[in-house]
Design a protein around this motif. Structure first.
Motif, PDB file in Angstrom:
ATOM      1  N   LEU A  41       0.831  -1.210   0.000  1.00  0.00           N
ATOM      2  CA  LEU A  41       0.000   0.000   0.000  1.00  0.00           C
ATOM      3  C   LEU A  41       0.862   1.255   0.000  1.00  0.00           C
ATOM      4  O   LEU A  41       0.533   2.257  -0.625  1.00  0.00           O
ATOM      5  CB  LEU A  41      -0.891   0.010   1.244  1.00  0.00           C
ATOM      6  CG  LEU A  41      -2.298  -0.585   1.147  1.00  0.00           C
ATOM      7  CD1 LEU A  41      -3.001  -0.451   2.468  1.00  0.00           C
ATOM      8  CD2 LEU A  41      -3.090   0.081   0.043  1.00  0.00           C
ATOM      9  N   HIS A  42       1.974   1.160   0.734  1.00  0.00           N
ATOM     10  CA  HIS A  42       2.905   2.286   0.855  1.00  0.00           C
ATOM     11  C   HIS A  42       3.318   2.793  -0.522  1.00  0.00           C
ATOM     12  O   HIS A  42       3.379   4.004  -0.772  1.00  0.00           O
ATOM     13  CB  HIS A  42       4.112   1.820   1.656  1.00  0.00           C
ATOM     14  CG  HIS A  42       5.107   2.887   1.974  1.00  0.00           C
ATOM     15  ND1 HIS A  42       6.077   3.271   1.084  1.00  0.00           N
ATOM     16  CD2 HIS A  42       5.292   3.648   3.070  1.00  0.00           C
ATOM     17  CE1 HIS A  42       6.806   4.213   1.622  1.00  0.00           C
ATOM     18  NE2 HIS A  42       6.354   4.463   2.829  1.00  0.00           N
ATOM     19  N   SER A  43       3.592   1.849  -1.443  1.00  0.00           N
ATOM     20  CA  SER A  43       4.021   2.244  -2.790  1.00  0.00           C
ATOM     21  C   SER A  43       2.891   2.918  -3.554  1.00  0.00           C
ATOM     22  O   SER A  43       3.097   3.920  -4.244  1.00  0.00           O
ATOM     23  CB  SER A  43       4.523   1.021  -3.563  1.00  0.00           C
ATOM     24  OG  SER A  43       5.689   0.499  -2.972  1.00  0.00           O
ATOM     25  N   TRP A  44       1.692   2.371  -3.439  1.00  0.00           N
ATOM     26  CA  TRP A  44       0.557   2.966  -4.163  1.00  0.00           C
ATOM     27  C   TRP A  44       0.233   4.344  -3.610  1.00  0.00           C
ATOM     28  O   TRP A  44      -0.177   5.241  -4.352  1.00  0.00           O
ATOM     29  CB  TRP A  44      -0.652   2.040  -4.079  1.00  0.00           C
ATOM     30  CG  TRP A  44      -0.426   0.755  -4.818  1.00  0.00           C
ATOM     31  CD1 TRP A  44      -0.258  -0.480  -4.285  1.00  0.00           C
ATOM     32  CD2 TRP A  44      -0.297   0.601  -6.233  1.00  0.00           C
ATOM     33  NE1 TRP A  44      -0.031  -1.409  -5.266  1.00  0.00           N
ATOM     34  CE2 TRP A  44      -0.051  -0.774  -6.486  1.00  0.00           C
ATOM     35  CE3 TRP A  44      -0.367   1.462  -7.302  1.00  0.00           C
ATOM     36  CZ2 TRP A  44       0.124  -1.272  -7.763  1.00  0.00           C
ATOM     37  CZ3 TRP A  44      -0.190   0.970  -8.586  1.00  0.00           C
ATOM     38  CH2 TRP A  44       0.054  -0.390  -8.810  1.00  0.00           C
ATOM     39  N   VAL A  45       0.414   4.518  -2.316  1.00  0.00           N
ATOM     40  CA  VAL A  45       0.248   5.843  -1.726  1.00  0.00           C
ATOM     41  C   VAL A  45       1.271   6.799  -2.329  1.00  0.00           C
ATOM     42  O   VAL A  45       0.956   7.955  -2.659  1.00  0.00           O
ATOM     43  CB  VAL A  45       0.396   5.781  -0.193  1.00  0.00           C
ATOM     44  CG1 VAL A  45       0.535   7.186   0.393  1.00  0.00           C
ATOM     45  CG2 VAL A  45      -0.808   5.081   0.428  1.00  0.00           C
ATOM     46  N   LEU A  92      -7.189  -2.334  -2.912  1.00  0.00           N
ATOM     47  CA  LEU A  92      -6.439  -3.251  -2.054  1.00  0.00           C
ATOM     48  C   LEU A  92      -7.079  -3.351  -0.665  1.00  0.00           C
ATOM     49  O   LEU A  92      -7.101  -4.416  -0.045  1.00  0.00           O
ATOM     50  CB  LEU A  92      -4.991  -2.795  -1.935  1.00  0.00           C
ATOM     51  CG  LEU A  92      -4.130  -3.040  -3.179  1.00  0.00           C
ATOM     52  CD1 LEU A  92      -2.828  -2.275  -3.076  1.00  0.00           C
ATOM     53  CD2 LEU A  92      -3.859  -4.532  -3.346  1.00  0.00           C
ATOM     54  N   ALA A  93      -7.587  -2.217  -0.185  1.00  0.00           N
ATOM     55  CA  ALA A  93      -8.243  -2.238   1.122  1.00  0.00           C
ATOM     56  C   ALA A  93      -9.481  -3.125   1.088  1.00  0.00           C
ATOM     57  O   ALA A  93      -9.776  -3.852   2.052  1.00  0.00           O
ATOM     58  CB  ALA A  93      -8.609  -0.819   1.533  1.00  0.00           C
ATOM     59  N   GLU A  94     -10.205  -3.085  -0.019  1.00  0.00           N
ATOM     60  CA  GLU A  94     -11.380  -3.947  -0.156  1.00  0.00           C
ATOM     61  C   GLU A  94     -10.994  -5.419  -0.153  1.00  0.00           C
ATOM     62  O   GLU A  94     -11.801  -6.279   0.208  1.00  0.00           O
ATOM     63  CB  GLU A  94     -12.129  -3.587  -1.448  1.00  0.00           C
ATOM     64  CG  GLU A  94     -12.807  -2.220  -1.390  1.00  0.00           C
ATOM     65  CD  GLU A  94     -13.354  -1.776  -2.727  1.00  0.00           C
ATOM     66  OE1 GLU A  94     -13.153  -2.510  -3.728  1.00  0.00           O
ATOM     67  OE2 GLU A  94     -13.989  -0.697  -2.788  1.00  0.00           O
TER      68      GLU A  94
END
Length: 503
Positions: free
Chosen positions: A178-182, A193-195
């Protein structure tokens, strides 16, 4: 025989552009496979020839080598398989080569020992169709670890299309990057991804940064605000700190992102969470962000509390010279005489805001601090008073302000240096003049025995020497190493000045 061959001449294939280290030429494909193979260098192992041919997109040679029973998963000295090199080479010419290797059951998940495989390379660079082909051709279903590595590669590159292919193929989302997508400001992928139950509080990188901390320091601020709100809605921990003690609120404050600070405060971020070593208000003050500081103060951040590094808001604001910010802090009763370190690398006991402001040469701020009853005798980290600092900078305007606030003209630092000696050594007539008017002591000496006249003589400042003599400095006084001012000038190479001082 192949096991006895010397591989050293091929160790740096692809690592250099020098003539000596270029890979051996692979012949252009001929009509007959046996003819093609016969043209290969005799000392070039067939498995290495396969990797080289794959990298160069020579699919006819690749097919010939595979037909001669060369292992499809052959690797070069760096561990890169023929399939990995073909995928890395990209381009239209790579497709037949890739198809030939997949038909021969080359393993797309084969790792080179550095976490790179054909699968991860395709995930990083795409296109998605290539990744689908690799997944479909895999002899065995890729392991969760292989899919996770490929998903991380897609995230690092921001390749959303391949990431979606991997997730559809069963890549575990729990530890997805997630860090990268942020970092790519991709709110859609973060939501997706959270879903799939990605861990929004997963700490990543060497410093253990979470997704919301990464989002809090993004630029532009509008993207950061949008991502922070999304992550808050996904129940990210707004007070989780990195291994270096950086919280999302401190990160936003350091970036001067007032809108993000506001959003985090609305999501119950603490102005000084337990376990954090970096104060959000100190971070905002260091960044010179008035808006962020005002929000933090309204949320009851203390204007006097130091962080773990000994930095205080007012001291950091003084270092930036931000008058409005200093006024804001003073208006909330920040003590102008508390000592503080300033900046990211400051060491030692710190100094009060006045000494910091003088050192930085901020006149308006010096005036503001004196009006707030800052002590003009509160010394710097090196034991110099604000007046000495101003004299050393040749700033008469600052000296005027400090003397008007009752600064002592004859104070000394730990080495016995006075403001007059510092000004004389710098050759600043205006500062020497104002100090003499304030009755600075001409005979005052350092621990080494030097007076103001010695300092001016050693540095060749004839005009200052004349001013000091007019003020009745004593030419006969013996200074350092038993020398008179004339001898000091002579020793320093100022012959004409030495002659003047002897008259």
């Amino acid at each position: 025989m192949a096991a006895r061959l010397d591989y050293s001449r091929f160790d740096h294939i692809g690592d250099s552009e020098s003539e000596e280290e270029k890979p051996p030429e692979v012949p252009h494909p001929a009509a007959d496979a046996s003819d093609v193979l016969s043209e290969l260098p005799s000392d070039l192992p067939r498995d290495l020839a396969l990797v080289l041919a794959a990298r160069q997109g020579q699919h006819n040679l690749v097919e010939a080598l595979l037909k001669s029973r060369v292992e499809a998963n052959a690797a070069d000295p760096h561990g890169g398989s023929a399939l990995l090199r073909a995928v890395e080479s990209g381009g239209v010419q790579a497709r037949p080569t890739i198809e030939a290797l997949l038909t021969a059951k080359a393993n797309p998940c084969q790792d080179n020992g550095a976490g790179e495989s054909a699968l991860s390379s395709a995930s990083s660079n795409g296109p998605a169709e290539l990744l689908k082909a690799l997944l479909a051709a895999a002899v065995q279903v890729p392991s969760p670890a292989a899919l996770s590595a490929a998903l991380a590669a897609a995230a690092a590159k921001g390749n959303r299309a391949t990431a979606e292919v991997l997730l559809d193929a069963g890549a575990p989302a729990a530890n997805a990057a997630l860090h990268s997508w942020v970092g790519h400001a991709d709110t859609g992928m973060v939501q997706y991804l959270a879903e799939k139950r990605a861990n929004v509080n997963l700490a990543q990188g060497d410093d253990g940064e979470t997704s919301i901390t990464r989002a809090s320091r993004l630029s532009p601020e509008e993207s950061a605000e949008q991502l922070v709100q999304l992550l808050c809605d996904l129940r990210a921990d707004v007070n989780q700190s990195t291994s270096k003690g950086l919280t999302p609120l401190a990160a936003a404050s350091r970036a001067g992102a007032a809108k993000v600070v506001q959003r985090l405060l609305e999501c119950k971020a603490s102005v000084q969470p337990e376990g954090s070593t970096i104060s959000p208000l100190v971070a905002a003050s260091t960044a010179g962000s008035v808006l962020a500081a005002r929000l933090l103060l309204a949320a009851r951040a203390s204007p006097e509390t130091a962080d773990a590094a000994g930095r205080r808001p007012l001291g950091c604001a003084a270092a930036t010279g931000n008058l409005e910010l200093c006024r804001l802090l003073l208006g909330t009763r920040a003590d102008p005489n508390q000592r503080s370190r300033a900046g990211e690398t400051s060491e030692g006991p710190g100094a009060a805001a006045l000494a910091i402001a003088v050192s930085a040469g901020h006149k308006a701020l010096v005036e503001e601090l004196l009006d707030a009853r800052a002590d003009p005798e509160d010394v710097s980290e090196r034991g110099q008073s604000p007046l000495m600092l101003a004299a050393g900078l040749s700033r008469r305007d600052l000296c005027d302000e400090l003397l008007a606030a009752s600064a002592q003209a004859n104070g000394t630092d730990p080495e016995g240096k006075s403001a007059l000696l510092l000004a004389a050594g710098a050759g600043c007539l205006p500062v020497c003049e104002v100090l003499l008017e304030a009755r600075a002591d001409l005979a005052q000496r350092t621990l080494a025995g030097a007076c103001a006249l010695d300092s001016a003589a050693a540095n060749g400042h004839e005009a200052v020497c004349r001013m000091l003599l007019d003020a009745r400095a004593d030419l006969a006084l013996v200074g350092p190493v038993g020398r008179t001012p004339a001898e000091v000038a002579d020793f320093a190479g100022h012959a004409s000045l030495a002659e003047m001082l002897r008259r």
